[in-house]
Design an enzyme around this catalytic site. Structure first.
Site, PDB file in Angstrom:
ATOM      1  N   ASN A  40       0.907  -1.295  -0.080  1.00  0.00           N
ATOM      2  CA  ASN A  40       0.102   0.052  -0.034  1.00  0.00           C
ATOM      3  C   ASN A  40       0.742   1.281  -0.032  1.00  0.00           C
ATOM      4  O   ASN A  40       1.980   1.208   0.572  1.00  0.00           O
ATOM      5  CB  ASN A  40      -0.880   0.202   1.253  1.00  0.00           C
ATOM      6  N   GLU A  42       0.268   5.175   0.653  1.00  0.00           N
ATOM      7  CA  GLU A  42      -0.514   6.182   1.126  1.00  0.00           C
ATOM      8  C   GLU A  42      -0.228   7.659   0.828  1.00  0.00           C
ATOM      9  O   GLU A  42       0.890   7.692   0.059  1.00  0.00           O
ATOM     10  CB  GLU A  42      -0.878   6.131   2.795  1.00  0.00           C
ATOM     11  N   CYS A  51      -4.315   0.586  -2.268  1.00  0.00           N
ATOM     12  CA  CYS A  51      -3.971  -0.678  -1.571  1.00  0.00           C
ATOM     13  C   CYS A  51      -2.867  -1.426  -2.489  1.00  0.00           C
ATOM     14  O   CYS A  51      -2.733  -1.395  -3.663  1.00  0.00           O
ATOM     15  CB  CYS A  51      -5.194  -1.199  -1.690  1.00  0.00           C
ATOM     16  N   GLU A  53      -2.914  -4.523  -2.953  1.00  0.00           N
ATOM     17  CA  GLU A  53      -3.685  -5.530  -4.231  1.00  0.00           C
ATOM     18  C   GLU A  53      -3.749  -4.762  -5.401  1.00  0.00           C
ATOM     19  O   GLU A  53      -3.202  -5.335  -6.554  1.00  0.00           O
ATOM     20  CB  GLU A  53      -4.913  -6.005  -3.793  1.00  0.00           C
TER      21      GLU A  53
END
Ligand code: THU
Length: 127
Positions: A40, A42, A51, A53
């Site tokens: 991830n 941010e 994220c 994924e």
């Protein structure tokens, strides 16, 4: 340990999560056996966070990969962390009903099909 989980565990160390301090690693296995990882990332605006994924899927797609077998997701939670709704949509679009392996840092794992997590998807078949 499954090599795919190991890859997700390792890439989790690269997570950029200064706001939530919630680090996630993901490892996506192509049908040729290649592993595409993501963590991830941010952002100070919060909403631009991506994220683990989705980072793994987009990295894989941008490298030319198109067929996938499994994804492993690792986070430091007792109740295993599943992909968020946005990631489920993206995973369905690019990977279909793949195996989703959830794992934590203490060896707990669970294997699901994406269809169990995302039972009635909207996709290109409706367009
Ligand atoms: N996060 C992921 O990377 N994957 C998940 O499956 C759940 C949530 C990230 C997004 C954000 O950086 C942090 O975890 C807290 O929501």
């Amino acid at each position: 340990m499954d090599g795919l989980i190991e890859a997700a565990l390792h890439v989790r160390d690269h997570a950029h999560a200064p706001f939530s301090e919630f680090k996630v690693g993901a490892a996506l296995e192509g049908d040729d056996g290649q592993i595409h990882t993501g963590c991830n990332v941010e952002n100070a605006t919060y909403g631009l966070t991506v994220c683990a994924e989705r980072v793994a899927v987009f990295k894989a797609v941008s490298e030319g990969a198109r067929k996938f077998r499994r994804i492993a997701v690792v986070a430091d939670t007792d109740a295993l962390t599943p992909p968020c709704g946005a990631c489920r949509q993206i995973l369905w679009e690019f990977c279909g009903d793949i195996e989703v392996i959830l794992a934590n840092l203490h060896g707990k794992t669970e294997s699901l099909r994406l269809k169990e997590l995302f039972p009635r998807p909207f996709d290109a078949s409706f367009l």
